[in-house]
Motif scaffolding. Structure first.
Motif, short mmCIF file in Angstrom:
data_model
loop_
_atom_site.label_atom_id
_atom_site.label_comp_id
_atom_site.label_asym_id
_atom_site.label_seq_id
_atom_site.Cartn_x
_atom_site.Cartn_y
_atom_site.Cartn_z
N UNK A 86 0.81 -1.21 0.00
CA UNK A 86 0.00 0.00 0.00
C UNK A 86 0.84 1.25 0.00
N UNK A 87 0.17 2.37 -0.22
CA UNK A 87 0.82 3.67 -0.24
C UNK A 87 -0.11 4.69 0.44
N UNK A 88 0.49 5.63 1.17
CA UNK A 88 -0.24 6.69 1.84
C UNK A 88 0.37 8.02 1.42
N UNK A 89 -0.49 8.97 1.04
CA UNK A 89 -0.03 10.28 0.59
C UNK A 89 -0.70 11.35 1.42
N UNK A 90 0.07 12.15 2.15
CA UNK A 90 -0.44 13.26 2.95
C UNK A 90 -0.50 14.47 2.04
N UNK A 91 -1.71 14.74 1.52
CA UNK A 91 -1.91 15.83 0.58
C UNK A 91 -1.81 17.18 1.28
N UNK A 92 -2.46 17.28 2.44
CA UNK A 92 -2.44 18.48 3.29
C UNK A 92 -2.06 18.05 4.69
N UNK A 93 -1.69 18.98 5.56
CA UNK A 93 -1.35 18.57 6.92
C UNK A 93 -2.47 17.81 7.64
N UNK A 94 -3.73 18.01 7.22
CA UNK A 94 -4.85 17.32 7.88
C UNK A 94 -5.55 16.31 6.96
N UNK A 95 -5.02 16.04 5.77
CA UNK A 95 -5.70 15.15 4.83
C UNK A 95 -4.74 14.13 4.23
N UNK A 96 -5.09 12.84 4.40
CA UNK A 96 -4.34 11.73 3.81
C UNK A 96 -5.25 10.96 2.87
N UNK A 97 -4.68 10.43 1.79
CA UNK A 97 -5.37 9.44 0.98
C UNK A 97 -4.43 8.26 0.82
N UNK A 98 -5.01 7.11 0.58
CA UNK A 98 -4.17 5.93 0.42
C UNK A 98 -4.90 4.84 -0.33
N UNK A 99 -4.12 3.86 -0.77
CA UNK A 99 -4.72 2.68 -1.38
C UNK A 99 -3.88 1.48 -1.01
N UNK A 100 -4.52 0.33 -1.05
CA UNK A 100 -3.82 -0.92 -0.77
C UNK A 100 -4.27 -1.98 -1.76
N UNK A 101 -3.33 -2.75 -2.22
CA UNK A 101 -3.57 -3.93 -3.03
C UNK A 101 -3.36 -5.09 -2.07
N UNK A 102 -4.45 -5.71 -1.63
CA UNK A 102 -4.38 -6.57 -0.45
C UNK A 102 -4.80 -8.01 -0.72
N UNK A 103 -4.32 -8.86 0.16
CA UNK A 103 -4.78 -10.25 0.29
C UNK A 103 -4.55 -11.13 -0.92
#
Length: 187
Positions: free
Chosen positions: A54-71
């Motif tokens: 997975x990857x996590x991207x902090x776009x703003x100091x209070x906002x994160x988006x992420x995705x995971x390719x799981x299981x």
């Protein structure tokens, strides 16, 4: 240096899991986990493994988006049958402030044990939390309502409850406690 965690769980079998996370930049983190397991199910036993990235991207100091390719994984049973764990793609977002909110959703191609289960599954949910003390969440899993809540009693001790539907059972409930050891990632 990344964050590492090794976990061993017991229940209907043993699970050995290894996790690793690494910051790429100040705003982007990547992570992966790998699990090896032994499972008991009715009169059969199995062993196998699964992975998630997975990857996590902090776009703003209070906002994160992420995705995971799981299981994505493989299981082989003592009956001679084998299963490929079809992966899921999960997307999520988190808004952090004194009152936080998050949303996630996933689409998975999964074939399990029950014939009532569809090949493609989906879920969506949201969580609202206050100052890492209480969290309330709700969602939909394959068209069925789910809900849950967690409460931090003291630092490192949480209690929680959840309800949802299971393919082989009617309305199901989970009640649990979590004891956290060591420093938190934010610490």
């Amino acid at each position: 240096d990344g964050i590492r965690d090794v976990e061993r769980s017991r229940g209907l079998g043993d699970v050995y899991k290894r996790q690793y996370a690494l910051p790429l930049t100040d705003n982007i983190n990547i992570g992966a986990s790998c699990a090896v397991f032994f499972r008991r199910h009715v009169d059969a036993t199995a062993y196998g493994g699964a992975s998630t990235v997975g990857i996590d991207w902090k776009i703003l100091p209070v906002l994160d988006i992420g995705f995971a390719f799981a299981n994505f994984g493989y299981t082989t049973w003592n009956t001679g049958k084998s299963e490929f764990g079809a992966p899921s793609l999960t997307l999520g977002a988190q808004f952090d402030s004194q009152i936080s909110a998050g949303f996630s959703g996933a689409v998975c191609a999964e074939g399990r044990f029950s014939p009532q289960e569809s090949l493609f599954e989906g879920f969506a949910g949201a969580e609202v939390s206050y100052a890492d003390i209480i969290a309330i969440r709700g969602g939909v899993n394959n068209g069925r309502f789910t809900a849950g809540a967690d409460l931090r009693i003291i630092r490192g001790l949480r209690v929680g409850a959840a309800m949802g539907f299971h393919y082989d059972l009617p309305l199901s409930y989970r009640i649990g406690a979590t004891l956290e050891r060591g420093a938190a990632v934010a610490d």
